[in-house]
Design a protein around this motif. Structure first.
Motif, PDB file in Angstrom:
ATOM      1  N   ASN A 210     -36.575   8.636  10.332  1.00 47.06           N
ATOM      2  CA  ASN A 210     -35.812   7.271  10.580  1.00 47.06           C
ATOM      3  C   ASN A 210     -36.894   6.376   9.535  1.00 47.06           C
ATOM      4  OD1 ASN A 210     -34.658   4.662  11.062  1.00 47.06           O
ATOM      5  ND2 ASN A 210     -35.170   5.061  13.466  1.00 47.06           N
ATOM      6  N   ILE A 211     -36.137   5.966   8.593  1.00 48.78           N
ATOM      7  CA  ILE A 211     -36.666   5.014   7.336  1.00 48.78           C
ATOM      8  C   ILE A 211     -36.124   3.406   7.707  1.00 48.78           C
ATOM      9  CG2 ILE A 211     -37.203   4.889   4.950  1.00 48.78           C
ATOM     10  CD1 ILE A 211     -36.789   7.761   4.802  1.00 48.78           C
ATOM     11  N   ASN A 212     -37.041   2.779   7.692  1.00 49.29           N
ATOM     12  CA  ASN A 212     -36.771   1.234   7.759  1.00 49.29           C
ATOM     13  C   ASN A 212     -37.731   0.387   6.527  1.00 49.29           C
ATOM     14  OD1 ASN A 212     -35.221   0.811  10.441  1.00 49.29           O
ATOM     15  ND2 ASN A 212     -37.004   1.971  10.953  1.00 49.29           N
ATOM     16  N   ALA A 213     -36.728  -0.201   5.689  1.00 55.93           N
ATOM     17  CA  ALA A 213     -37.540  -0.470   4.489  1.00 55.93           C
ATOM     18  C   ALA A 213     -36.796  -1.839   4.257  1.00 55.93           C
ATOM     19  CB  ALA A 213     -37.292   0.277   3.135  1.00 55.93           C
ATOM     20  N   GLY A 214     -37.470  -3.227   4.870  1.00 56.44           N
ATOM     21  CA  GLY A 214     -36.600  -4.431   4.654  1.00 56.44           C
ATOM     22  C   GLY A 214     -35.541  -4.456   5.421  1.00 56.44           C
ATOM     23  N   ASP A 215     -34.421  -4.729   4.656  1.00 55.95           N
ATOM     24  CA  ASP A 215     -33.047  -4.900   5.206  1.00 55.95           C
ATOM     25  C   ASP A 215     -32.517  -3.726   5.395  1.00 55.95           C
ATOM     26  OD1 ASP A 215     -33.585  -7.643   5.170  1.00 55.95           O
ATOM     27  OD2 ASP A 215     -32.628  -7.773   3.193  1.00 55.95           O
ATOM     28  N   VAL A 216     -32.844  -2.438   4.995  1.00 57.88           N
ATOM     29  CA  VAL A 216     -32.069  -1.266   4.969  1.00 57.88           C
ATOM     30  C   VAL A 216     -32.968  -0.284   6.078  1.00 57.88           C
ATOM     31  CG1 VAL A 216     -31.746   0.842   3.500  1.00 57.88           C
ATOM     32  CG2 VAL A 216     -31.620  -1.393   2.724  1.00 57.88           C
ATOM     33  N   SER A 217     -32.066   0.535   6.793  1.00 61.19           N
ATOM     34  CA  SER A 217     -32.521   1.241   7.650  1.00 61.19           C
ATOM     35  C   SER A 217     -31.775   2.595   7.279  1.00 61.19           C
ATOM     36  CB  SER A 217     -32.327   0.958   9.077  1.00 61.19           C
ATOM     37  OG  SER A 217     -33.122  -0.064   9.429  1.00 61.19           O
ATOM     38  N   LEU A 218     -32.230   3.881   7.520  1.00 60.96           N
ATOM     39  CA  LEU A 218     -31.681   5.150   7.296  1.00 60.96           C
ATOM     40  C   LEU A 218     -32.077   6.067   8.398  1.00 60.96           C
ATOM     41  CD1 LEU A 218     -29.924   7.126   5.440  1.00 60.96           C
ATOM     42  CD2 LEU A 218     -31.959   7.508   4.298  1.00 60.96           C
ATOM     43  N   LEU A 219     -31.156   6.788   9.174  1.00 63.51           N
ATOM     44  CA  LEU A 219     -31.491   7.891  10.210  1.00 63.51           C
ATOM     45  C   LEU A 219     -30.849   9.170   9.737  1.00 63.51           C
ATOM     46  CD1 LEU A 219     -32.540   8.815  12.609  1.00 63.51           C
ATOM     47  CD2 LEU A 219     -30.515   7.894  14.013  1.00 63.51           C
ATOM     48  N   ALA A 220     -31.436  10.276   9.407  1.00 62.74           N
ATOM     49  CA  ALA A 220     -31.089  11.685   9.366  1.00 62.74           C
ATOM     50  C   ALA A 220     -31.575  12.410  10.422  1.00 62.74           C
ATOM     51  CB  ALA A 220     -31.395  11.947   7.878  1.00 62.74           C
ATOM     52  N   GLU A 221     -30.561  13.330  10.995  1.00 64.26           N
ATOM     53  CA  GLU A 221     -30.982  14.224  12.022  1.00 64.26           C
ATOM     54  C   GLU A 221     -30.169  15.297  12.011  1.00 64.26           C
ATOM     55  OE1 GLU A 221     -31.867  13.656  16.949  1.00 64.26           O
ATOM     56  OE2 GLU A 221     -31.217  12.169  15.845  1.00 64.26           O
ATOM     57  N   TYR A 222     -30.601  16.401  12.430  1.00 67.69           N
ATOM     58  CA  TYR A 222     -30.089  17.702  12.467  1.00 67.69           C
ATOM     59  C   TYR A 222     -30.692  18.359  13.524  1.00 67.69           C
ATOM     60  CZ  TYR A 222     -28.206  22.538  11.483  1.00 67.69           C
ATOM     61  OH  TYR A 222     -27.571  23.665  11.326  1.00 67.69           O
ATOM     62  N   ALA A 223     -29.589  19.176  14.486  1.00 73.18           N
ATOM     63  CA  ALA A 223     -29.964  19.924  15.593  1.00 73.18           C
ATOM     64  C   ALA A 223     -29.067  21.407  15.785  1.00 73.18           C
ATOM     65  CB  ALA A 223     -29.683  19.166  16.883  1.00 73.18           C
ATOM     66  N   GLN A 224     -29.903  22.288  16.282  1.00 74.15           N
ATOM     67  CA  GLN A 224     -28.990  23.671  16.303  1.00 74.15           C
ATOM     68  C   GLN A 224     -29.359  24.303  17.718  1.00 74.15           C
ATOM     69  OE1 GLN A 224     -29.921  27.610  13.960  1.00 74.15           O
ATOM     70  NE2 GLN A 224     -28.825  26.334  12.588  1.00 74.15           N
ATOM     71  N   LYS A 225     -28.294  24.974  18.345  1.00 70.02           N
ATOM     72  CA  LYS A 225     -28.246  25.636  19.480  1.00 70.02           C
ATOM     73  C   LYS A 225     -28.045  26.928  19.381  1.00 70.02           C
ATOM     74  CE  LYS A 225     -24.642  24.559  22.187  1.00 70.02           C
ATOM     75  NZ  LYS A 225     -24.471  25.945  22.479  1.00 70.02           N
ATOM     76  N   GLY A 226     -28.866  27.892  20.250  1.00 69.86           N
ATOM     77  CA  GLY A 226     -28.523  29.439  19.800  1.00 69.86           C
ATOM     78  C   GLY A 226     -27.350  29.703  20.739  1.00 69.86           C
ATOM     79  N   ASP A 227     -27.094  30.883  20.719  1.00 70.85           N
ATOM     80  CA  ASP A 227     -25.919  31.403  21.319  1.00 70.85           C
ATOM     81  C   ASP A 227     -25.687  31.092  22.871  1.00 70.85           C
ATOM     82  OD1 ASP A 227     -25.314  33.120  19.173  1.00 70.85           O
ATOM     83  OD2 ASP A 227     -26.142  34.857  19.728  1.00 70.85           O
ATOM     84  N   ASP A 228     -24.448  30.580  23.237  1.00 73.57           N
ATOM     85  CA  ASP A 228     -24.533  30.024  24.572  1.00 73.57           C
ATOM     86  C   ASP A 228     -23.048  29.985  25.262  1.00 73.57           C
ATOM     87  OD1 ASP A 228     -25.204  28.636  26.874  1.00 73.57           O
ATOM     88  OD2 ASP A 228     -24.763  26.596  26.033  1.00 73.57           O
ATOM     89  N   PRO A 229     -22.485  31.280  25.303  1.00 74.26           N
ATOM     90  CA  PRO A 229     -21.290  31.583  25.804  1.00 74.26           C
ATOM     91  C   PRO A 229     -21.058  30.871  27.279  1.00 74.26           C
ATOM     92  CG  PRO A 229     -22.469  33.508  26.070  1.00 74.26           C
ATOM     93  CD  PRO A 229     -23.253  32.421  25.323  1.00 74.26           C
ATOM     94  N   SER A 230     -20.083  29.834  27.370  1.00 76.93           N
ATOM     95  CA  SER A 230     -19.739  28.823  28.437  1.00 76.93           C
ATOM     96  C   SER A 230     -18.280  28.686  28.776  1.00 76.93           C
ATOM     97  CB  SER A 230     -20.662  27.568  28.238  1.00 76.93           C
ATOM     98  OG  SER A 230     -20.066  26.821  27.428  1.00 76.93           O
ATOM     99  N   GLN A 231     -18.018  27.931  29.747  1.00 74.82           N
ATOM    100  CA  GLN A 231     -16.534  27.691  29.895  1.00 74.82           C
ATOM    101  C   GLN A 231     -16.137  26.807  29.214  1.00 74.82           C
ATOM    102  OE1 GLN A 231     -15.388  24.618  31.134  1.00 74.82           O
ATOM    103  NE2 GLN A 231     -13.328  25.249  31.643  1.00 74.82           N
ATOM    104  N   ALA A 232     -16.810  25.819  28.580  1.00 77.65           N
ATOM    105  CA  ALA A 232     -16.414  24.791  27.660  1.00 77.65           C
ATOM    106  C   ALA A 232     -16.021  25.456  26.314  1.00 77.65           C
ATOM    107  CB  ALA A 232     -17.572  23.805  27.497  1.00 77.65           C
ATOM    108  N   ASN A 233     -16.505  26.526  25.684  1.00 77.53           N
ATOM    109  CA  ASN A 233     -16.424  27.022  24.598  1.00 77.53           C
ATOM    110  C   ASN A 233     -15.700  28.354  24.666  1.00 77.53           C
ATOM    111  OD1 ASN A 233     -18.265  29.004  25.163  1.00 77.53           O
ATOM    112  ND2 ASN A 233     -19.605  28.155  23.565  1.00 77.53           N
ATOM    113  N   GLY A 234     -15.038  28.808  25.972  1.00 79.28           N
ATOM    114  CA  GLY A 234     -14.316  29.958  26.022  1.00 79.28           C
ATOM    115  C   GLY A 234     -15.051  31.143  25.973  1.00 79.28           C
TER     116      GLY A 234
END
Length: 581
Positions: free
Chosen positions: A247-271
């Protein structure tokens, strides 16, 4: 019920004056929403009991070095929409905290929590536990959490617990850790230039016992022909997820970059498929006096993450993905709300521009004018299934792909379906010292088949006029007129509201929502043309708020932040009481 009323009376009589940090302070709140239901065959409202209520009592005891709290929930006779899940009563929320140092400052400190608690890592992509009573959401963790600030600019967290599902806790253990570093705290040169940079990383583990789930029978060749064999699905006991962000804030500008990953997870939601889940987000904003701009994009895939893999609905959700659509406050603009497609995945975009035209200019007029434009677009991701099939949702295929990776997907390629789209323009202008007018136009495309399971694409145009006239410092009249035009689903809707405020105590509200258009013959056999009228009287005094009313409530989805809950039709007398001390 008698005991509950006595407890309410005792809590309402408590008055504890504010004290300094070295002494005990007692605070809390009471919220009780009640309904005397009536049957109404016209709108499908049913009377199951004579009296229904959702009542919550929160108490919190605070000191400089510790804190303790608890919440009593009484839903033995719950409001419509809560009876299948939350019926019962008890104290599901309770905790104690111990502190060393001032946790609100940047100085070294530590805090330990035992009991039930809420937490969010980053934007919530891999962990967000919270309470939202109107949606029936409370996915708190029951266990322990520690937060440490070892040095200036560094915050470390670690936690472990079992998640609440209505009146029980799941068998799975959810554990995690989070680290966040503010670089500007270490670099004075950045502070001098008004630059703030925060880096964060998180990890979450779900440890859940296996379920005994049978896969569809498999056709196998034998020496004499064919046979069908049934196998059980092997499920990972541990599912790990991680998240990184800047998360970068510089004066009037803000920038947020985010990445997430999840392992194998068989469930009702994804069949019950295998394959990693992931979500990537980029958000940029610019703000200065009179001007604001927001641009953001998010791609998610197979990111349903629950502490009970076979649980349906929103219960036992470990994470949360924002919808990138506006939370609408006007009734007809919120008639078709979008719910984030966690399992199937989506590309979501949002752009919002706000501008204030100055006073005494051609467009600003005598008092100035504010204009806000918002555009949201949500699209399916590209999914190429292993057998070449065209599958809309894995949850509708009766586990056809269970136990396999099911599909491949190109990151930047769109899928064939639009899930949601809206363009809305809002104008707010004061026409005189006493009168302010807000106007709104919204063009919306809502894929009801994706969000609700059936109904096709609904195209609608929504018009809103909202005017407020202040007669004197204590008397204000606000009126709304709304119209939704569509040829699909139930057809056109109209909404009228009048609200008279007599400060500081009274408010009187009358409204009517009317299905005035022709329904789609393919999805509705006849016109509805129902009126959903309501009358409310609200009284405020000090920390007390009492509201009484009568009317009808339309069946539909109640949504917030991309999470929705179905509320059935209701009719009857309502009473709400809120008190904070």
């Amino acid at each position: 019920m008698k005991g509950l009323i006595i407890l309410l009376s005792c809590c309402a009589s408590l008055t504890v004056p504010a004290q300094n940090d070295n002494k005990l302070t007692l605070s809390g709140s009471i919220q009780s929403d009640m309904l005397l239901p009536q049957s109404d065959s016209v709108i499908g409202a049913e009377k199951t009991e004579d009296f229904l209520t959702n009542t919550y009592i929160d108490l919190r005891l605070q000191h400089k070095y510790f804190e303790a709290g608890a919440r009593l929930e009484y839903l033995e006779h719950p409001l419509p929409g809560f009876e299948n899940d939350f019926k019962g009563w008890g104290v599901p929320h309770f905790y104690v905290k111990g502190r060393l140092g001032n946790t609100a400052s940047n100085k070294p400190s530590a805090e330990l929590t035992a009991g039930t608690f809420y937490e969010q890592f980053g934007s919530g992509f891999i962990l967000r536990t919270y309470e939202e009573r109107t949606l029936g959401i409370d996915n708190s963790l029951f266990g322990g959490r520690v937060q440490v600030k070892p040095v200036k600019g560094v915050v470390l967290k670690a936690l472990s617990g079992r998640q609440r599902t209505y009146w029980d806790w799941t068998k799975a253990w959810v554990s995690g850790a989070d680290a966040e570093v503010s670089l500007n705290e270490w670099m004075p040169a950045m502070q001098g230039k008004g630059v703030n940079v925060t880096l964060g990383a998180s990890w979450v583990n779900k440890n859940e016992p296996q379920d005994y789930i049978e896969l569809p029978p498999q056709k196998e060749a034998t020496a004499t022909g064919y046979r069908y064999t049934t196998y059980q699905l092997t499920q990972p006991r541990n599912v790990n997820a991680w998240d990184v962000r800047a998360n970068i804030n510089a004066g009037d500008v803000s920038l947020l970059a985010e990445y997430a990953q999840k392992g194998d997870d068989p469930s009702q939601a994804n069949g019950y498929i295998y394959g990693k889940g992931n979500v990537a987000m980029l958000s940029a904003s610019y703000s200065r006096k009179g001007l604001s701009l927001l641009l953001q994009a998010k791609r998610s895939e197979n990111m349903s993450f629950k502490s009970e893999r076979s649980r349906k609905g929103t219960a036992a959700a470990i994470n949360h993905l924002p919808s990138f659509t506006q939370d609408q406050t006007y009734a007809l603009a919120a008639l078709y709300p979008y719910a984030t497609q966690l399992a199937d995945g989506e590309w979501a975009y949002q752009a919002e521009l706000g501008y204030n035209f100055k006073r005494k200019t051609t467009l600003g007029g005598k008092y100035g004018m504010n204009v806000k434009v918002n555009y949201s677009y949500v699209r399916a991701i590209d999914r190429q299934f292993t057998d070449g099939a065209n599958v809309t949702s894995l949850t509708k295929t009766n586990m056809t792909y269970a136990g396999t990776e099911a599909y491949t997907s190109k990151f930047f390629k769109w899928g064939p379906q639009t899930y949601y789209q809206d363009l809305d323009i809002q104008i707010s202008r004061r026409l005189s010292k006493a009168f302010r007018l807000n106007l709104m136009y919204m063009n919306q495309r809502y894929n009801k088949s994706v969000v609700e399971g059936e109904g096709g694409m609904i195209h609608s145009d929504i018009f809103v006029a909202d005017g407020k006239y202040q007669f004197n410092p204590k008397t204000t009249l606000r009126m709304e007129a709304q119209y939704l035009a569509t040829r699909q689903d139930e057809g056109d809707w109209a909404f009228l509201l009048a609200e008279l405020s007599l400060a500081p105590h009274w408010m009187f509200t009358l409204s009517d929502q009317w299905n005035c258009g022709d329904s789609d013959p393919e999805t509705h056999s006849e016109n509805t043309h129902h009126h959903y009228y309501q009358g409310l009287i609200t009284y405020n005094i000090g920390a007390h708020r009492l509201q009484a009313g009568y009317g009808r409530t339309r069946p539909g989805f109640n949504c917030s932040g991309g999470v929705c809950r179905w509320i059935p039709a209701q009719k009857g007398f309502t009473l709400s009481y809120n008190y904070s001390f």
